[in-house]
Scaffold this active site. Structure first.
Site, PDB file in Angstrom:
ATOM      1  CG  ASP A 163     -12.064 -16.998 -11.159  1.00 49.77           C
ATOM      2  OD1 ASP A 163     -10.963 -17.117 -10.326  1.00 49.77           O
ATOM      3  OD2 ASP A 163     -12.944 -17.456 -11.318  1.00 49.77           O
ATOM      4  CG  HIS A 218      -6.650 -16.212  -5.011  1.00 51.11           C
ATOM      5  ND1 HIS A 218      -5.589 -16.841  -5.527  1.00 51.11           N
ATOM      6  CD2 HIS A 218      -7.402 -15.667  -4.610  1.00 51.11           C
ATOM      7  CE1 HIS A 218      -6.870 -16.888  -6.393  1.00 51.11           C
ATOM      8  NE2 HIS A 218      -7.509 -16.837  -6.247  1.00 51.11           N
ATOM      9  CG  ASP A 219      -8.707 -19.718  -4.403  1.00 54.16           C
ATOM     10  OD1 ASP A 219      -8.806 -18.309  -4.087  1.00 54.16           O
ATOM     11  OD2 ASP A 219      -8.845 -19.791  -5.910  1.00 54.16           O
ATOM     12  CG  ASP A 250      -6.138   2.461   0.807  1.00 51.70           C
ATOM     13  OD1 ASP A 250      -5.413   2.391   0.711  1.00 51.70           O
ATOM     14  OD2 ASP A 250      -6.406   2.823  -0.779  1.00 51.70           O
ATOM     15  CG  ASP A 301      -1.785   1.468   1.327  1.00 53.91           C
ATOM     16  OD1 ASP A 301      -2.347   1.953   0.201  1.00 53.91           O
ATOM     17  OD2 ASP A 301      -2.234   1.054   2.614  1.00 53.91           O
ATOM     18  CD  GLU A 348      -9.316 -21.595  -9.538  1.00 55.04           C
ATOM     19  OE1 GLU A 348      -9.355 -22.229  -8.672  1.00 55.04           O
ATOM     20  OE2 GLU A 348     -10.905 -20.736 -10.781  1.00 55.04           O
ATOM     21  CG  ASP A 380      -7.483 -13.645 -11.973  1.00 53.44           C
ATOM     22  OD1 ASP A 380      -8.370 -14.773 -12.536  1.00 53.44           O
ATOM     23  OD2 ASP A 380      -7.026 -14.319 -11.028  1.00 53.44           O
TER      24      ASP A 380
END
Ligand code: TEU
Ligand code: CA
Length: 566
Positions: free
Chosen positions: A202, A331-332, A28, A24, A259, A101
């Site tokens: 995806d 990330h899953d 934020d 970041d 995927e 993605d």
């Protein structure tokens, strides 16, 4: 595979960025494109060629951007289209490619198409989705969505329902509709025209539905059955996938990684063969060993022998056909260190060992952000600390199966997708240097010891080791054998040893690792020409450390890995 046609991406190393948690730059608490641009040199130094960005499109973030509200706009949380173009240019300068993605099984319920469909449930936009009448006042069938509850949600003010394989805020797009398909293809081409090198695609297997929408044998107390059973039961996804490729990727020589779960057994060649729908697809075979039957609360511990034979079988099956993309985490998934290594091996040595064994397999390695410093699962103190929609559903399912809240927390802490989504640990400063504000998801408590800045200073760190590992894979002398060399398992009769050769006519490289708790000895099958990599740490004063080889016998300590030209 002999005489294979060479493609530009065969010898590349890829890296997945989960933008929200990367870096970041405006305080934020949310990672952004500026953060990514500022770390391109860091990724270059790691040896990365291809960067996959998890979704950065405009989104309400119900499923962290996998719910796209506008395929042509950048999420303002992440930055602007100008910044994206800058990222493309800066990557190109460094000879790196960007892939995004591609989430086209579904969109967000806030997408204009869906809003128009709701406004006129009999109009043309309703046919961009699956709007169906209920049966006997109930949903059209009894399938359960991936994130829990029925795949059918009532369309307000009508007797219809719309279909969603994931959250109800992620309505599925109707691929049977040629007008919709054309719009998707145009969108894909728009990004490729911009200079994107390709896509990670995806949840793509879900685009083909059984339009009869039959009921399935219930598999849970809710009377529903998992929706992937419909995916398993239906044929014909290939027709859509071929059209997608012909209308888009093929024209640009794009790199695509699917995927793909629930592929039919004999379809590997159609998916990733020489003229496959995709360049490659992720190898999830090891991950599937520990998914858990009814939910994460049933996920078993990893069995080493099952893991080894699964990886080997997948490698052998794939090399006859094409290339898979190898991961230990994304990330899953929970962090690979926490999942594939037993507790005693969750050390720098163990992490280097797992990384070596994974990155030198045949296929395209994908490193997930933070993997290169050995980030681990976080400690979750309460179910309220989770953000992920899937984790929240899994907590609910565990509770409904009779687990206490504390037990559900333990089960889901192991498996939560949020383990991979905690901010990247850049330094030991506040919030691990990820943000000066409040991070959107908590920082892993171990950031004081596990972070990039500390590992930069430490020559034997996981980070420096990963750099050497990637450099070896791509080196002039060994690129060929690691890219195109055959995979040949060896020492499979030895407990806790994961070992394989990569070989061409000219070269043979042995990758050998001891996942056991105690040292072991192996008889080598040839003379060692060169030690290519070792995770032994040099004694104070010595320049480097080498594996111990005496009279053709290699001693491997617990968690030791060696890569030998033999
Ligand atoms: O994942 C597809 C998918 O099948 C996941 O639901 C997976 O089974 C689950 O995460 C395992 O815990 C893709 C994306 O990678 C994921 O992040 C999205 O949530 C999902 O699609 C919907 O777009
Ligand atoms: Ca920000």
């Amino acid at each position: 595979m002999t005489n294979i046609n060479r493609c530009w991406w065969h010898d590349k190393v890829a890296y997945q960025i989960y933008p929200k948690s990367f870096l970041d730059t405006n305080g934020d608490g949310i990672g952004d494109l500026r953060g990514i641009i500022s770390k391109l040199d860091y990724l270059k130094a790691l040896g990365i060629d291809i960067i996959w960005l998890s979704p950065i499109y405009k989104s309400p973030f119900v499923d962290q951007g996998y719910d796209i509200a506008d395929y042509y706009a950048i999420a303002e949380e992440f930055g602007t289209m100008d910044e994206f173009d800058e990222l493309l240019r800066e990557a190109k300068k460094r000879d790196m490619a960007i892939i995004m993605d591609l989430v086209i099984n579904h969109c967000s319920d806030k997408h204009e198409w869906f809003q128009k469909a709701l406004a006129d449930p009999d109009g043309e936009y309703a046919d961009y989705f699956y709007f169906r009448k209920g049966k006997d006042g109930k949903a059209p069938n009894n399938l359960r969505s991936y994130f829990g509850g029925s795949i059918w949600e009532p369309v307000p003010g009508t007797d219809k329902y719309y279909l969603h394989m994931f959250a109800k805020e992620q309505p599925d797009l109707n691929w049977e509709n040629p007008v919709l398909r054309r719009k998707l293809f145009d969108m894909v081409n728009w990004w490729l025209e911009k200079g994107l090198a390709g896509f990670r695609i995806d949840a793509i297997i879900n685009i083909k539905k059984d339009l009869a929408f039959p009921n399935f044998e219930p598999d849970g107390p809710d009377g529903l059955a998992w929706c992937w059973k419909m995916v398993d039961s239906v044929d014909g996804v290939g027709t859509f996938l071929k059209e997608l490729k012909d209308e888009t990727f093929r024209k640009y020589d794009a790199f695509t990684v699917g995927e793909v779960f629930n592929m039919k057994e004999d379809e590997l060649n159609a998916f990733i063969g020489e003229d496959g729908y995709f360049s490659t697809m992720f190898d999830f075979s090891a991950h599937l060993l520990i998914g858990g039957g009814h939910g994460w609360y049933e996920a078993p511990e990893l069995d080493f022998d099952a893991w080894r034979s699964t990886v080997i079988a997948s490698q052998l099956e794939t090399e006859a056909v094409g290339f898979k993309a190898n991961i230990i985490e994304n990330h899953d998934e929970p962090r690979g260190t926490s999942r594939y290594l037993p507790p005693f091996a969750r050390t720098p040595a163990g992490i280097k060992m797992l990384g070596t064994v994974s990155l030198l397999l045949r296929g395209i390695p994908f490193i997930f952000q933070g993997q290169e410093i050995g980030m681990t699962n976080a400690v979750w103190n309460s179910v309220d600390e989770f953000n992920d929609i899937n984790t929240k559903d899994q907590i609910k399912m565990a509770r409904e199966a009779g687990l206490s809240e504390a037990e559900a927390l333990v089960a889901c802490s192991r498996m939560s997708r949020d383990n991979a989504r905690t901010p990247v640990q850049w330094s030991d400063e506040v919030n691990a240097g990820f943000t000066t504000g409040t991070p959107w998801l908590k920082v892993n408590d171990n950031y004081k010891t596990v972070n990039v800045a500390a590992q930069e200073k430490e020559p034997d760190s996981v980070l420096h080791f990963y750099r050497r590992l990637v450099a070896l894979r791509k080196s002039e002398a060994y690129r060929e054998v690691f890219t195109y060399g055959r995979f040949e398992p060896v020492y499979t009769d030895k407990d806790n040893i994961m070992a394989y050769y990569r070989r061409t006519e000219e070269q043979r490289v042995l990758v050998v690792a001891n996942f056991g708790k105690t040292a072991t000895e192996l008889e080598l099958e040839g003379d060692v020409k060169r030690v290519l990599l070792s995770n032994r740490v040099a004694e104070e004063g010595a320049n480097s450390a080498s594996p111990v080889i005496i009279d053709g016998r290699l001693t491997l300590e617990s968690c030791e890995v060696a890569v030998l030209d033999i």
